[in-house]
Motif scaffolding. Structure first.
Motif, PDB file in Angstrom:
ATOM      1  N   LEU A 109       0.831  -1.206   0.000  1.00  0.00           N
ATOM      2  CA  LEU A 109       0.000   0.000   0.000  1.00  0.00           C
ATOM      3  C   LEU A 109       0.865   1.255   0.000  1.00  0.00           C
ATOM      4  O   LEU A 109       0.551   2.238  -0.679  1.00  0.00           O
ATOM      5  N   GLU A 110       1.952   1.217   0.730  1.00  0.00           N
ATOM      6  CA  GLU A 110       2.871   2.360   0.762  1.00  0.00           C
ATOM      7  C   GLU A 110       3.397   2.659  -0.645  1.00  0.00           C
ATOM      8  O   GLU A 110       3.453   3.803  -1.070  1.00  0.00           O
ATOM      9  N   PHE A 111       3.786   1.619  -1.372  1.00  0.00           N
ATOM     10  CA  PHE A 111       4.333   1.799  -2.718  1.00  0.00           C
ATOM     11  C   PHE A 111       3.261   2.227  -3.715  1.00  0.00           C
ATOM     12  O   PHE A 111       3.383   3.262  -4.375  1.00  0.00           O
ATOM     13  N   PHE A 112       2.206   1.445  -3.814  1.00  0.00           N
ATOM     14  CA  PHE A 112       1.213   1.694  -4.854  1.00  0.00           C
ATOM     15  C   PHE A 112       0.296   2.879  -4.553  1.00  0.00           C
ATOM     16  O   PHE A 112      -0.017   3.659  -5.459  1.00  0.00           O
ATOM     17  N   VAL A 113      -0.142   3.037  -3.327  1.00  0.00           N
ATOM     18  CA  VAL A 113      -1.075   4.117  -2.989  1.00  0.00           C
ATOM     19  C   VAL A 113      -0.314   5.413  -2.704  1.00  0.00           C
ATOM     20  O   VAL A 113      -0.539   6.425  -3.365  1.00  0.00           O
ATOM     21  N   ASP A 114       0.588   5.372  -1.743  1.00  0.00           N
ATOM     22  CA  ASP A 114       1.321   6.591  -1.386  1.00  0.00           C
ATOM     23  C   ASP A 114       2.289   7.019  -2.485  1.00  0.00           C
ATOM     24  O   ASP A 114       2.378   8.198  -2.806  1.00  0.00           O
ATOM     25  N   GLY A 115       3.012   6.059  -3.057  1.00  0.00           N
ATOM     26  CA  GLY A 115       4.033   6.393  -4.039  1.00  0.00           C
ATOM     27  C   GLY A 115       3.537   6.586  -5.455  1.00  0.00           C
ATOM     28  O   GLY A 115       3.941   7.518  -6.141  1.00  0.00           O
ATOM     29  N   LEU A 116       2.646   5.693  -5.911  1.00  0.00           N
ATOM     30  CA  LEU A 116       2.233   5.720  -7.318  1.00  0.00           C
ATOM     31  C   LEU A 116       0.844   6.308  -7.534  1.00  0.00           C
ATOM     32  O   LEU A 116       0.395   6.424  -8.673  1.00  0.00           O
ATOM     33  N   GLY A 117       0.136   6.639  -6.470  1.00  0.00           N
ATOM     34  CA  GLY A 117      -1.151   7.312  -6.609  1.00  0.00           C
ATOM     35  C   GLY A 117      -2.341   6.428  -6.908  1.00  0.00           C
ATOM     36  O   GLY A 117      -3.380   6.910  -7.368  1.00  0.00           O
ATOM     37  N   PHE A 118      -2.221   5.129  -6.660  1.00  0.00           N
ATOM     38  CA  PHE A 118      -3.371   4.237  -6.822  1.00  0.00           C
ATOM     39  C   PHE A 118      -4.360   4.487  -5.687  1.00  0.00           C
ATOM     40  O   PHE A 118      -3.990   5.017  -4.635  1.00  0.00           O
ATOM     41  N   GLU A 119      -5.597   4.082  -5.887  1.00  0.00           N
ATOM     42  CA  GLU A 119      -6.620   4.178  -4.855  1.00  0.00           C
ATOM     43  C   GLU A 119      -7.040   2.779  -4.427  1.00  0.00           C
ATOM     44  O   GLU A 119      -7.091   1.861  -5.247  1.00  0.00           O
ATOM     45  N   VAL A 120      -7.337   2.643  -3.147  1.00  0.00           N
ATOM     46  CA  VAL A 120      -7.817   1.370  -2.620  1.00  0.00           C
ATOM     47  C   VAL A 120      -9.297   1.241  -2.943  1.00  0.00           C
ATOM     48  O   VAL A 120     -10.102   2.098  -2.587  1.00  0.00           O
ATOM     49  N   GLN A 121      -9.666   0.161  -3.642  1.00  0.00           N
ATOM     50  CA  GLN A 121     -11.058  -0.086  -3.986  1.00  0.00           C
ATOM     51  C   GLN A 121     -11.704  -1.107  -3.047  1.00  0.00           C
ATOM     52  O   GLN A 121     -12.915  -1.146  -2.919  1.00  0.00           O
ATOM     53  N   TYR A 122     -10.851  -1.925  -2.429  1.00  0.00           N
ATOM     54  CA  TYR A 122     -11.329  -2.920  -1.466  1.00  0.00           C
ATOM     55  C   TYR A 122     -10.149  -3.271  -0.576  1.00  0.00           C
ATOM     56  O   TYR A 122      -9.000  -3.305  -1.029  1.00  0.00           O
ATOM     57  N   ARG A 123     -10.449  -3.523   0.693  1.00  0.00           N
ATOM     58  CA  ARG A 123      -9.379  -3.956   1.591  1.00  0.00           C
ATOM     59  C   ARG A 123      -9.958  -4.791   2.715  1.00  0.00           C
ATOM     60  O   ARG A 123     -11.014  -4.480   3.267  1.00  0.00           O
ATOM     61  N   ASP A 124      -9.256  -5.881   3.035  1.00  0.00           N
ATOM     62  CA  ASP A 124      -9.540  -6.628   4.247  1.00  0.00           C
ATOM     63  C   ASP A 124      -8.199  -6.868   4.939  1.00  0.00           C
ATOM     64  O   ASP A 124      -7.201  -6.217   4.602  1.00  0.00           O
ATOM     65  N   ALA A 125      -8.144  -7.784   5.879  1.00  0.00           N
ATOM     66  CA  ALA A 125      -6.924  -7.978   6.666  1.00  0.00           C
ATOM     67  C   ALA A 125      -5.737  -8.469   5.842  1.00  0.00           C
ATOM     68  O   ALA A 125      -4.591  -8.179   6.184  1.00  0.00           O
ATOM     69  N   ASN A 126      -5.991  -9.195   4.747  1.00  0.00           N
ATOM     70  CA  ASN A 126      -4.896  -9.811   3.995  1.00  0.00           C
ATOM     71  C   ASN A 126      -4.823  -9.436   2.528  1.00  0.00           C
ATOM     72  O   ASN A 126      -3.948  -9.919   1.815  1.00  0.00           O
ATOM     73  N   MET A 127      -5.735  -8.597   2.054  1.00  0.00           N
ATOM     74  CA  MET A 127      -5.750  -8.285   0.629  1.00  0.00           C
ATOM     75  C   MET A 127      -6.297  -6.885   0.393  1.00  0.00           C
ATOM     76  O   MET A 127      -7.157  -6.408   1.133  1.00  0.00           O
ATOM     77  N   ALA A 128      -5.796  -6.256  -0.674  1.00  0.00           N
ATOM     78  CA  ALA A 128      -6.341  -4.977  -1.123  1.00  0.00           C
ATOM     79  C   ALA A 128      -6.422  -5.001  -2.640  1.00  0.00           C
ATOM     80  O   ALA A 128      -5.547  -5.552  -3.316  1.00  0.00           O
ATOM     81  N   VAL A 129      -7.490  -4.434  -3.173  1.00  0.00           N
ATOM     82  CA  VAL A 129      -7.627  -4.213  -4.613  1.00  0.00           C
ATOM     83  C   VAL A 129      -7.335  -2.736  -4.820  1.00  0.00           C
ATOM     84  O   VAL A 129      -7.963  -1.877  -4.192  1.00  0.00           O
ATOM     85  N   ILE A 130      -6.365  -2.451  -5.692  1.00  0.00           N
ATOM     86  CA  ILE A 130      -5.976  -1.075  -5.962  1.00  0.00           C
ATOM     87  C   ILE A 130      -6.177  -0.775  -7.434  1.00  0.00           C
ATOM     88  O   ILE A 130      -6.084  -1.669  -8.282  1.00  0.00           O
ATOM     89  N   ALA A 131      -6.453   0.487  -7.751  1.00  0.00           N
ATOM     90  CA  ALA A 131      -6.678   0.864  -9.144  1.00  0.00           C
ATOM     91  C   ALA A 131      -6.303   2.315  -9.369  1.00  0.00           C
ATOM     92  O   ALA A 131      -6.378   3.147  -8.456  1.00  0.00           O
ATOM     93  N   ARG A 132      -5.912   2.581 -10.593  1.00  0.00           N
ATOM     94  CA  ARG A 132      -5.674   3.942 -11.058  1.00  0.00           C
ATOM     95  C   ARG A 132      -5.861   3.934 -12.560  1.00  0.00           C
ATOM     96  O   ARG A 132      -5.239   3.159 -13.266  1.00  0.00           O
ATOM     97  N   ASP A 133      -6.705   4.838 -13.027  1.00  0.00           N
ATOM     98  CA  ASP A 133      -7.033   4.888 -14.451  1.00  0.00           C
ATOM     99  C   ASP A 133      -7.454   3.488 -14.885  1.00  0.00           C
ATOM    100  O   ASP A 133      -8.349   2.919 -14.299  1.00  0.00           O
ATOM    101  N   GLY A 134      -6.800   2.889 -15.860  1.00  0.00           N
ATOM    102  CA  GLY A 134      -7.188   1.554 -16.305  1.00  0.00           C
ATOM    103  C   GLY A 134      -6.372   0.433 -15.692  1.00  0.00           C
ATOM    104  O   GLY A 134      -6.573  -0.729 -16.020  1.00  0.00           O
ATOM    105  N   ALA A 135      -5.449   0.758 -14.798  1.00  0.00           N
ATOM    106  CA  ALA A 135      -4.589  -0.263 -14.188  1.00  0.00           C
ATOM    107  C   ALA A 135      -5.176  -0.723 -12.863  1.00  0.00           C
ATOM    108  O   ALA A 135      -5.699   0.079 -12.092  1.00  0.00           O
ATOM    109  N   LYS A 136      -5.066  -2.018 -12.594  1.00  0.00           N
ATOM    110  CA  LYS A 136      -5.591  -2.590 -11.360  1.00  0.00           C
ATOM    111  C   LYS A 136      -4.675  -3.729 -10.922  1.00  0.00           C
ATOM    112  O   LYS A 136      -4.068  -4.394 -11.754  1.00  0.00           O
ATOM    113  N   ALA A 137      -4.592  -3.952  -9.608  1.00  0.00           N
ATOM    114  CA  ALA A 137      -3.815  -5.074  -9.074  1.00  0.00           C
ATOM    115  C   ALA A 137      -4.413  -5.503  -7.749  1.00  0.00           C
ATOM    116  O   ALA A 137      -5.116  -4.739  -7.092  1.00  0.00           O
ATOM    117  N   TYR A 138      -4.109  -6.736  -7.396  1.00  0.00           N
ATOM    118  CA  TYR A 138      -4.456  -7.262  -6.081  1.00  0.00           C
ATOM    119  C   TYR A 138      -3.163  -7.329  -5.276  1.00  0.00           C
ATOM    120  O   TYR A 138      -2.183  -7.924  -5.728  1.00  0.00           O
TER     121      TYR A 138
END
Length: 120
Positions: A18-47
């Motif tokens: 989360l530090e890298f993708f959200v704080d560093g690269l500007g992705f947004e968290v679309q879903y999060r639980d204790a062990n997983m997060a779905v992140i997205a920005r524009d058309g890119a997405k990752a788990y």
């Protein structure tokens, strides 16, 4: 028919991803639980998945195509200059034809941002 290929990236600690993708690269968290997060920005997405076992086995290198690599570089190098990959810290033309630069997190996950030439 295919739309997107969505990678699953394993981290020893979910917070590192989360530090890298959200704080560093500007992705947004679309879903999060204790062990997983779905992140997205524009058309890119990752788990992002917390799994020390799998994180120890795989540190991926990912590529994101963009239509304006210079704008992405300006934004990310201003936002998180410490994350610029030491071997690809400036936008450069590569032998295979793309212009690209890369960001690298503290666990060695690498993201290459590239722009391919327009095809006439």
């Amino acid at each position: 028919m295919f739309k997107n290929l969505i990678p699953k990236i394993f981290y020893d600690r979910l917070e590192d991803g989360l530090e890298f993708f959200v704080d560093g690269l500007g992705f947004e968290v679309q879903y999060r639980d204790a062990n997983m997060a779905v992140i997205a920005r524009d058309g890119a997405k990752a788990y992002l998945v917390e799994s020390p076992e799998y994180a120890a086995k795989d540190r991926p290198e990912l590529g994101i195509d963009t239509d304006d690599v210079d704008a992405v570089y300006r934004e990310l190098s201003a936002r998180a200059p410490q994350l610029l990959h030491p071997n690809s810290s400036k936008v450069a033309l590569k032998p295979w034809g793309s212009r690209e630069f890369a960001m690298l997190d503290k666990t060695t996950v690498c993201v290459n941002f590239r722009q391919w030439p327009d095809r006439a």
